[in-house]
Design a protein around this motif. Sequence first.
Motif, PDB file in Angstrom:
ATOM      1  N   ALA A  20     -10.515  49.191  51.054  1.00  0.00           N
ATOM      2  CA  ALA A  20     -11.363  49.034  49.872  1.00  0.00           C
ATOM      3  C   ALA A  20     -12.770  49.482  50.213  1.00  0.00           C
ATOM      4  CB  ALA A  20     -11.365  47.580  49.418  1.00  0.00           C
ATOM      5  N   THR A  21     -13.334  50.365  49.395  1.00  0.00           N
ATOM      6  CA  THR A  21     -14.677  50.892  49.652  1.00  0.00           C
ATOM      7  C   THR A  21     -15.729  50.340  48.706  1.00  0.00           C
ATOM      8  OG1 THR A  21     -14.193  52.827  48.272  1.00  0.00           O
ATOM      9  CG2 THR A  21     -13.785  53.024  50.654  1.00  0.00           C
ATOM     10  N   SER A  22     -15.312  49.908  47.512  1.00  0.00           N
ATOM     11  CA  SER A  22     -16.260  49.327  46.557  1.00  0.00           C
ATOM     12  C   SER A  22     -15.478  48.603  45.469  1.00  0.00           C
ATOM     13  CB  SER A  22     -17.151  50.408  45.928  1.00  0.00           C
ATOM     14  OG  SER A  22     -16.375  51.307  45.150  1.00  0.00           O
ATOM     15  N   ILE A  23     -16.199  47.804  44.700  1.00  0.00           N
ATOM     16  CA  ILE A  23     -15.578  47.085  43.593  1.00  0.00           C
ATOM     17  C   ILE A  23     -16.510  47.103  42.386  1.00  0.00           C
ATOM     18  CG2 ILE A  23     -16.447  44.904  44.532  1.00  0.00           C
ATOM     19  CD1 ILE A  23     -14.041  43.512  43.222  1.00  0.00           C
ATOM     20  N   ASP A  24     -15.959  47.389  41.236  1.00  0.00           N
ATOM     21  CA  ASP A  24     -16.704  47.327  39.982  1.00  0.00           C
ATOM     22  C   ASP A  24     -16.357  45.997  39.322  1.00  0.00           C
ATOM     23  OD1 ASP A  24     -17.835  47.553  37.502  1.00  0.00           O
ATOM     24  OD2 ASP A  24     -16.847  49.424  36.948  1.00  0.00           O
ATOM     25  N   GLU A  77     -13.724  43.124  33.178  1.00  0.00           N
ATOM     26  CA  GLU A  77     -12.332  42.896  33.561  1.00  0.00           C
ATOM     27  C   GLU A  77     -11.427  43.844  32.787  1.00  0.00           C
ATOM     28  OE1 GLU A  77     -11.715  38.750  32.802  1.00  0.00           O
ATOM     29  OE2 GLU A  77     -12.774  38.128  34.618  1.00  0.00           O
ATOM     30  N   PRO A  78     -10.334  44.337  33.431  1.00  0.00           N
ATOM     31  CA  PRO A  78      -9.948  44.033  34.804  1.00  0.00           C
ATOM     32  C   PRO A  78     -10.907  44.662  35.818  1.00  0.00           C
ATOM     33  CG  PRO A  78      -8.556  45.769  33.937  1.00  0.00           C
ATOM     34  CD  PRO A  78      -9.384  45.290  32.793  1.00  0.00           C
ATOM     35  N   PHE A  79     -10.981  44.050  36.988  1.00  0.00           N
ATOM     36  CA  PHE A  79     -11.830  44.582  38.048  1.00  0.00           C
ATOM     37  C   PHE A  79     -11.214  45.869  38.584  1.00  0.00           C
ATOM     38  CE2 PHE A  79     -12.129  39.876  38.283  1.00  0.00           C
ATOM     39  CZ  PHE A  79     -13.448  39.751  37.866  1.00  0.00           C
ATOM     40  N   LEU A  80     -12.060  46.798  38.994  1.00  0.00           N
ATOM     41  CA  LEU A  80     -11.592  48.059  39.567  1.00  0.00           C
ATOM     42  C   LEU A  80     -12.061  48.161  41.011  1.00  0.00           C
ATOM     43  CD1 LEU A  80     -12.262  50.604  36.667  1.00  0.00           C
ATOM     44  CD2 LEU A  80     -10.081  49.577  37.341  1.00  0.00           C
ATOM     45  N   VAL A  81     -11.118  48.262  41.923  1.00  0.00           N
ATOM     46  CA  VAL A  81     -11.422  48.393  43.345  1.00  0.00           C
ATOM     47  C   VAL A  81     -11.122  49.828  43.770  1.00  0.00           C
ATOM     48  CG1 VAL A  81     -10.828  47.648  45.680  1.00  0.00           C
ATOM     49  CG2 VAL A  81     -10.976  45.965  43.829  1.00  0.00           C
ATOM     50  N   SER A  82     -12.118  50.497  44.329  1.00  0.00           N
ATOM     51  CA  SER A  82     -11.954  51.877  44.800  1.00  0.00           C
ATOM     52  C   SER A  82     -11.495  51.871  46.251  1.00  0.00           C
ATOM     53  CB  SER A  82     -13.274  52.644  44.687  1.00  0.00           C
ATOM     54  OG  SER A  82     -13.684  52.730  43.336  1.00  0.00           O
ATOM     55  N   TRP A  84     -18.346  46.463  51.677  1.00  0.00           N
ATOM     56  CA  TRP A  84     -17.750  47.106  50.496  1.00  0.00           C
ATOM     57  C   TRP A  84     -18.059  46.352  49.205  1.00  0.00           C
ATOM     58  CZ3 TRP A  84     -13.648  44.840  47.610  1.00  0.00           C
ATOM     59  CH2 TRP A  84     -13.153  43.630  48.139  1.00  0.00           C
ATOM     60  N   LEU A  85     -18.516  45.099  49.328  1.00  0.00           N
ATOM     61  CA  LEU A  85     -18.809  44.289  48.138  1.00  0.00           C
ATOM     62  C   LEU A  85     -20.167  44.636  47.543  1.00  0.00           C
ATOM     63  CD1 LEU A  85     -17.509  40.883  49.501  1.00  0.00           C
ATOM     64  CD2 LEU A  85     -16.415  42.333  47.787  1.00  0.00           C
ATOM     65  N   ARG A  86     -21.046  45.171  48.374  1.00  0.00           N
ATOM     66  CA  ARG A  86     -22.378  45.565  47.938  1.00  0.00           C
ATOM     67  C   ARG A  86     -23.056  44.464  47.113  1.00  0.00           C
ATOM     68  NH1 ARG A  86     -19.482  50.504  47.775  1.00  0.00           N
ATOM     69  NH2 ARG A  86     -20.285  51.948  49.353  1.00  0.00           N
ATOM     70  N   ASP A  87     -23.411  44.751  45.873  1.00  0.00           N
ATOM     71  CA  ASP A  87     -24.150  43.771  45.078  1.00  0.00           C
ATOM     72  C   ASP A  87     -23.252  43.017  44.096  1.00  0.00           C
ATOM     73  OD1 ASP A  87     -26.564  44.576  46.258  1.00  0.00           O
ATOM     74  OD2 ASP A  87     -26.748  46.248  44.857  1.00  0.00           O
ATOM     75  N   CYS A  88     -21.971  42.992  44.360  1.00  0.00           N
ATOM     76  CA  CYS A  88     -21.045  42.380  43.403  1.00  0.00           C
ATOM     77  C   CYS A  88     -21.109  40.858  43.438  1.00  0.00           C
ATOM     78  CB  CYS A  88     -19.624  42.863  43.677  1.00  0.00           C
ATOM     79  SG  CYS A  88     -18.371  42.117  42.614  1.00  0.00           S
ATOM     80  N   VAL A  89     -21.006  40.259  44.637  1.00  0.00           N
ATOM     81  CA  VAL A  89     -20.982  38.806  44.757  1.00  0.00           C
ATOM     82  C   VAL A  89     -22.088  38.349  45.702  1.00  0.00           C
ATOM     83  CG1 VAL A  89     -18.503  38.691  44.308  1.00  0.00           C
ATOM     84  CG2 VAL A  89     -19.305  38.853  46.665  1.00  0.00           C
TER      85      VAL A  89
END
Length: 549
Positions: free
Chosen positions: A314-318, A322-327, A480-485
Amino acid sequence: MATFEGLAGMQTLSVPSGAYVKMSPDQLARAARYGIQRNHCTITRLYRQGERAVDFYIVLEGTVQAFWSDAIDGEEHFFSLEPGEFGGELNLLNQRETLVAARALEGSSVLRIPRERFREFLIAEPDIGELVVRTIGQRRQWLVQIGAGGLVLIADGNSSDAEKLARFLEANSYPFRSLDTKRSSEAQAIAQERGLQDADLPAVISGKWMLKRPELRALASKLGILEDVREGITWDVLVVGAGPAGLATAVYAASEGLRTLVLDNYAAGGQAGTSSRIENYLGFSNGISGAELAKQAQVQAEKFGATVAICRTATSIDCSEEPFLVSLDDDSTVAARSVVIATGARYRKLNVASLERFEGAGVHYSVTPIDVHPCLGLPVVMVGGGNSAGQAAMFLSAKGSHVHMLIRGPHLSSTMSDYLVQRIHASKSITLHTCSEVVSLEGANHLSHVTWKSVVTGEKTRFEAEHLFVMIGADPCTTWLRDCVDLDANGFVRTSFGSEVRGLFETSVRGIFAVGDVRSGSVKRVASAVGEGSVVVAAIHRHLGTLGA
């Protein structure tokens, strides 16, 4: 009982009893409700080596042979199944390629249970399901031991690249033979015959293809162990990380009917998968290796229908909607109604010059059979004072190595379980060096000397050792979570302890959870990780319930 034929000196070897067992007449009668009986008047191929999604076959009369050809000389090896025995192994639980092919001999009668009914069969007939799952797990272990499938790894001396490939194959329970051109005339002959130069090694050879210096993803693809993550599907639960916490989440989520996908960039097990022996895990009085615990957990998750996909990072998550998109690192994306972060932590490294040069050439971060075999009976240096280091030191000392254990503090009791502390102090094969740190490494192509220094007196000790084990903790895998959580100051994921607003282990984003070592404030123990992974499923159900159908 099934018998094995084909390898020199093994023609009369019986297959281990646990790997091929017979169903009772009552079990065969119940199995017949799920399949179709076929009578074969001539030799008939049931499936080819390398096929995916093969059916389940039970021998009713006559003989079925499972077979493969050696990658080098093409010689065929096979074992024969008798009435009541059944074919297949772990590929029955997933979409990976088969290790071997199978054929029914003339006059045989076989019950074929289609793949689409196989899991229904396991669940509806629990006693048969338990027998089948236990048997195919032991069968895979045996196939790994004998190198079934014909895969050959050609190495060139003490190659870190070859060791990396061997570790990957072992971690994913894939059988292979390893030959070294520096030690084996057979390997030299194979390399010459295949036109392999030193720059081409390590190479991996099968009966159909050859890879020179392959990347892990390319090798996994060729071996057929990459799972299709099926873009376009929205998963109920996406678990990122296949350590104890992630696998426990998968087992409980899948067993409760949730469509579950697990991603891992390497193999099932996480850091726990590299532990030589876990002795204080509930229910295993004689202990269990981390690798075996992980393999059993993966089988359990797949039995309930979870998909476990390796070599997927997993490199990033949007998380904006929803639904969440994981790249992923192959430019694909995965959609999920809930996400469980179980990425754990990566090994910390010593701040020592030349460390990376000796990684795979004397420096180890785990104690697997591949790590242990070359240092049997030799003195080794161990850095670390936690339970993993203690377990590793005991395991190595039991294998004939004298372990010099270095810790920065004055004693072990503050960082290690008491039973391990007592054993280390009592062992004549372990020398504890307190208040010490490694300051330099030496060697040509392989580690030869380790120098450490007392942080109290400044005195240095230069020690001849070809193997250094580094177990000094880990840092969270959360970039990979960056600024998500929300993360804490050390990069671990902050979570809720449960409330009317937030579910247990839920992050700052509704529907995204974190369990195991990656979670801020978690207890870094296998049992704790498994507990968190199992109980988070209730919070996931609660979240999914708010989304509707």
